[in-house]
Motif scaffolding. Structure first.
Motif, PDB file in Angstrom:
ATOM      1  N   SER A 187      53.500  10.713  42.722  1.00  0.00           N
ATOM      2  CA  SER A 187      53.535  12.100  42.223  1.00  0.00           C
ATOM      3  C   SER A 187      52.543  12.266  41.076  1.00  0.00           C
ATOM      4  O   SER A 187      51.783  13.247  41.033  1.00  0.00           O
ATOM      5  CB  SER A 187      54.943  12.467  41.729  1.00  0.00           C
ATOM      6  N   ARG A 207      52.621   3.619  32.093  1.00  0.00           N
ATOM      7  CA  ARG A 207      53.328   2.368  31.793  1.00  0.00           C
ATOM      8  C   ARG A 207      52.849   1.249  32.716  1.00  0.00           C
ATOM      9  O   ARG A 207      52.674   0.125  32.298  1.00  0.00           O
ATOM     10  CB  ARG A 207      54.848   2.555  31.929  1.00  0.00           C
ATOM     11  N   THR A 208      52.661   1.619  34.006  1.00  0.00           N
ATOM     12  CA  THR A 208      52.151   0.643  34.969  1.00  0.00           C
ATOM     13  C   THR A 208      51.043   1.326  35.765  1.00  0.00           C
ATOM     14  O   THR A 208      51.270   2.406  36.319  1.00  0.00           O
ATOM     15  CB  THR A 208      53.261   0.201  35.947  1.00  0.00           C
ATOM     16  N   LYS A 327      54.482  -1.999  44.847  1.00  0.00           N
ATOM     17  CA  LYS A 327      55.021  -0.661  44.644  1.00  0.00           C
ATOM     18  C   LYS A 327      54.361   0.169  45.730  1.00  0.00           C
ATOM     19  O   LYS A 327      53.259  -0.172  46.173  1.00  0.00           O
ATOM     20  CB  LYS A 327      54.589  -0.085  43.297  1.00  0.00           C
TER      21      LYS A 327
HETATM   22  O1  N01 Z   1      57.831   8.079  41.303  1.00  0.00           O
HETATM   23  P1  N01 Z   1      57.497   6.544  40.940  1.00  0.00           P
HETATM   24  P2  N01 Z   1      56.940   9.116  42.116  1.00  0.00           P
HETATM   25  N1  N01 Z   1      58.239   5.588  30.347  1.00  0.00           N
HETATM   26  O2  N01 Z   1      58.820   5.910  40.640  1.00  0.00           O
HETATM   27  C1  N01 Z   1      56.816   5.971  35.214  1.00  0.00           C
HETATM   28  C2  N01 Z   1      57.207   9.275  47.366  1.00  0.00           C
HETATM   29  N2  N01 Z   1      56.138  10.227  47.134  1.00  0.00           N
HETATM   30  O3  N01 Z   1      57.651  10.424  42.069  1.00  0.00           O
HETATM   31  O4  N01 Z   1      55.952   1.957  37.240  1.00  0.00           O
HETATM   32  C3  N01 Z   1      57.027   5.625  30.889  1.00  0.00           C
HETATM   33  O5  N01 Z   1      56.657   5.923  41.977  1.00  0.00           O
HETATM   34  C4  N01 Z   1      56.782   4.776  36.108  1.00  0.00           C
HETATM   35  O6  N01 Z   1      56.318   3.644  35.429  1.00  0.00           O
HETATM   36  P3  N01 Z   1      56.744   2.166  35.965  1.00  0.00           P
HETATM   37  C5  N01 Z   1      56.625   7.868  47.489  1.00  0.00           C
HETATM   38  O7  N01 Z   1      57.427   7.116  48.342  1.00  0.00           O
HETATM   39  C6  N01 Z   1      55.252  10.424  48.130  1.00  0.00           C
HETATM   40  O8  N01 Z   1      55.568   9.085  41.688  1.00  0.00           O
HETATM   41  O9  N01 Z   1      58.233   2.218  36.233  1.00  0.00           O
HETATM   42  N3  N01 Z   1      56.800   5.744  32.202  1.00  0.00           N
HETATM   43  C7  N01 Z   1      55.861   5.283  37.211  1.00  0.00           C
HETATM   44  O10 N01 Z   1      54.521   5.192  36.844  1.00  0.00           O
HETATM   45  C8  N01 Z   1      56.712   7.391  46.079  1.00  0.00           C
HETATM   46  O11 N01 Z   1      56.665   5.990  45.936  1.00  0.00           O
HETATM   47  C9  N01 Z   1      54.210  11.277  47.939  1.00  0.00           C
HETATM   48  O12 N01 Z   1      56.373   1.259  34.878  1.00  0.00           O
HETATM   49  C10 N01 Z   1      57.863   5.833  32.997  1.00  0.00           C
HETATM   50  C11 N01 Z   1      56.251   6.755  37.297  1.00  0.00           C
HETATM   51  O13 N01 Z   1      56.885   7.088  36.073  1.00  0.00           O
HETATM   52  C12 N01 Z   1      58.032   7.978  45.655  1.00  0.00           C
HETATM   53  O14 N01 Z   1      58.061   9.264  46.242  1.00  0.00           O
HETATM   54  C13 N01 Z   1      54.055  11.941  46.742  1.00  0.00           C
HETATM   55  C14 N01 Z   1      59.174   5.825  32.501  1.00  0.00           C
HETATM   56  C15 N01 Z   1      57.225   7.019  38.421  1.00  0.00           C
HETATM   57  O15 N01 Z   1      56.627   6.674  39.627  1.00  0.00           O
HETATM   58  C16 N01 Z   1      58.210   8.104  44.162  1.00  0.00           C
HETATM   59  O16 N01 Z   1      56.988   8.577  43.583  1.00  0.00           O
HETATM   60  C17 N01 Z   1      54.985  11.737  45.746  1.00  0.00           C
HETATM   61  C18 N01 Z   1      59.335   5.682  31.107  1.00  0.00           C
HETATM   62  N4  N01 Z   1      60.558   5.634  30.564  1.00  0.00           N
HETATM   63  C19 N01 Z   1      56.024  10.880  45.943  1.00  0.00           C
HETATM   64  N5  N01 Z   1      60.021   5.930  33.536  1.00  0.00           N
HETATM   65  C20 N01 Z   1      53.239  11.458  49.019  1.00  0.00           C
HETATM   66  O17 N01 Z   1      53.553  11.621  50.166  1.00  0.00           O
HETATM   67  C21 N01 Z   1      59.266   6.013  34.642  1.00  0.00           C
HETATM   68  N6  N01 Z   1      57.956   5.947  34.313  1.00  0.00           N
HETATM   69  C22 N01 Z   1      51.860  11.389  48.633  1.00  0.00           C
END
Ligand code: N01
Length: 532
Positions: A187, A207-208, A327
């Motif tokens: 996202s 963060r990552t 991931k």
């Molecule tokens: O969520 P994520 P998403 N302080 O969990 C960070 C699907 N999807 O909504 O990696 C700072 O992947 C967290 O950091 P870290 C797809 O399956 C598909 O992006 O935990 N940062 C990470 O960087 C996907 O995998 C599409 O260290 C913090 C981010 O927030 C799934 O949904 C599009 C934090 C979360 O990333 C999820 O995707 C979108 C903190 N306290 C989603 N907590 C498509 O089809 C969390 N983070 C293209």
């Protein structure tokens, strides 16, 4: 207030899973109703309308295959459809199959309880309305409960706060504003790329770092569309033979990355990079299976990041150090190049964590960063969040959140001991998160409909998993994961993104073997289940 006669099937959610379940149940002559919290159908594609939201599986594959006329008639405009088009597709499906009168929008389910004496589920909406049903289908989605981390001071932020998974219906104007964005998963990667050109200044708090490969999105090639539509059923069948239920047009290369020479390896990585999307992970057969093979693919992408991002320090921070694909891989449209824009900054909050949100921005590593609007791209309480947040009570009043306190026990991902006649679509223990979810949904819904038909034919009123079958299944899911690189990093597959969540590997890798196992269980009269 109790609503009408008992239903055969009560469905939670009217995303793609709920829509197809409703259609399928009706086609089988069952009475069914879908309850949907949102004001429209589409589920994920209703809520995730942040700038840049777009599917990362090709549109021709990320669509229903159950109806030949539907797949012939519908025309995607782009190789990877954007959220508005996906939502329009969900609306079209609802209209085309006359599903509207079976969907209650704006109805959030609060809980459900199994009544042993009557062998029925009573489902309760927020507001108190209740329905009774013989079967309860959780079509609530594996990524539907947003994760908002506890950031001290968040309530006191002066400007608007947006979560990517709960984006407002009305357009958000970032023109002239300074935006802070936390999170760089799928996202975040999409939102960062889309918001950067719209705003005065974008500060990304990472963060990552994400692994991202280019989508090479563009208008759908009419020749490709015509070729697929000439034998759409064959295309779907070939995709179901793939590990992820998609990608049969460019299958994984059967060669090991470790056996290929350096020049051959580079050429193959380059070829897949130019093709785009998840095909990159199929450049060699062992990228997801062997850490040494994975390291070669990872180094190739790190080289790409270094060549795209001009500032060496930013390029360094953007290069992940964990296994690529561990991931969920991101599929992007100019993500890394976005950091070459003069109005985009990257703050590493792994090195200097976010301490608190202030009225004017946030403090990380002792330094304050100012912005006018905050975007949380912080993901989901994935796979289990929706079921454990509900007041879901099975046999003897046992709560799902207690049953799953140490991890999501289940059988085939579909059935849960102690929760008779409850089916979970695309949840933990199934291949959902590792597949084209449309394939996973169709497979589950068909299996559920066949199971209900079997029970009715056999004069059985209930089905549930046995404890032994559950234990063996959870062990099997982990054993399969151990043969991959998926256990080598912190991901939402493991529950590692939510503080305190039990670390249990939840999705199953490999659709064809899984589908074969589900078929075998059914053919053996639902082996591993208690029927009564
Ligand atoms: O969520 P994520 P998403 N302080 O969990 C960070 C699907 N999807 O909504 O990696 C700072 O992947 C967290 O950091 P870290 C797809 O399956 C598909 O992006 O935990 N940062 C990470 O960087 C996907 O995998 C599409 O260290 C913090 C981010 O927030 C799934 O949904 C599009 C934090 C979360 O990333 C999820 O995707 C979108 C903190 N306290 C989603 N907590 C498509 O089809 C969390 N983070 C293209």
């Amino acid at each position: 207030m109790r609503r009408g006669a008992p239903l055969d099937v009560l469905i939670v959610g009217a995303g793609f899973a709920g829509l197809y379940m409703l259609h399928k149940a009706r086609r089988r002559g069952l009475s069914a109703l879908a309850l949907e919290a949102a004001a429209g159908v589409g589920g994920t594609w209703y809520f995730n309308r942040y700038p840049g939201a777009r599917v990362d599986i090709q549109s021709m594959e990320y669509s229903f295959g159950f109806d030949e006329a539907l797949q012939q008639d519908w025309r995607w405009t782009e190789r990877y459809a954007a959220q508005p088009e996906l939502r329009a597709y969900a609306e079209h499906v609802a209209d085309r199959f006359g599903l509207r009168d079976g969907i209650r929008l704006g109805t959030r389910v609060a809980g459900a309880a199994w009544e042993e004496a009557r062998r029925r589920w009573t489902v309760r909406a927020e507001g108190g309305e209740t329905w009774e049903a013989r079967f309860l289908v959780m079509a609530s989605g594996p990524l539907s409960s947003p994760n908002t981390p506890v950031f001290p001071g968040l309530e006191g932020f002066d400007g608007p706060v947006y979560h990517t998974a709960r984006w407002p219906e009305e357009a958000v104007d970032f023109g002239g504003r300074r935006v802070g964005l936390i999170g760089t998963g799928s996202s975040g990667v999409q939102a960062i790329t889309a918001i950067a050109p719209q705003c005065a200044e974008l500060t990304v708090f990472q963060r990552t770092p994400a692994w991202a490969v280019p989508a090479h999105n563009g208008p759908l090639d009419p020749a490709f569309e015509a070729r697929i539509k000439a034998d759409y059923a064959g295309f779907r069948a070939r995709n179901r033979q793939m590990q992820g239920g998609f990608g049969s047009e460019l299958p994984p290369n059967p060669v090991s990355a470790l056996e290929a020479g350096a020049a051959e390896r580079e050429a193959k990585f380059e070829e897949r990079w130019r093709t785009g999307g998840f095909s990159f992970l199929g450049a060699f057969r062992d990228i997801l299976l062997d850490e040494r093979a994975n390291a070669l693919a990872a180094e190739f992408v790190r080289g790409k990041i270094r060549s795209i991002v001009r500032d060496p320090e930013t390029a360094r921070r953007l290069q992940p150090r964990y296994a690529i694909g561990c991931k969920r891989l991101c599929v992007d449209t100019g993500y890394y190049a976005t950091y070459n824009r003069p109005n985009v900054g990257l703050v590493d909050v792994a090195e200097s964590p976010i301490e608190r949100i202030t009225g004017k921005g946030l403090v990380a590593g002792g330094r304050e960063y100012a912005f006018d609007a905050l975007v949380l791209a912080t993901g989901f309480d994935a796979m289990t969040g929706t079921l454990t947040r509900l007041d879901l009570r099975g046999r003897g009043g046992r709560a799902m959140r207690d049953k799953w306190a140490a991890g999501p026990l289940n059988y085939l991902g579909l059935l849960i001991e102690g929760f008779p006649n409850l089916f979970n679509v695309a949840g933990p223990g199934s291949t959902s998160a590792f597949t084209n979810v449309m394939v996973a949904i169709e497979h589950h819904v068909d299996w559920i409909a066949d199971c209900i038909a079997f029970l009715d034919r056999a004069g059985k009123r209930t089905i549930e998993a046995t404890e032994a079958a559950e234990a063996a299944w959870v062990e099997h899911v982990l054993a399969v994961a151990k043969r991959t690189v998926y256990l080598t990093c912190n991901s939402w597959y493991l529950g590692a993104n939510i503080p305190g969540k039990p670390r249990v590997f939840m999705p199953l890798f490999g659709f064809p073997a899984y589908a074969a196992k589900c078929a075998e269980v059914a053919a053996r009269g639902y082996e591993g289940c208690a029927l009564a």
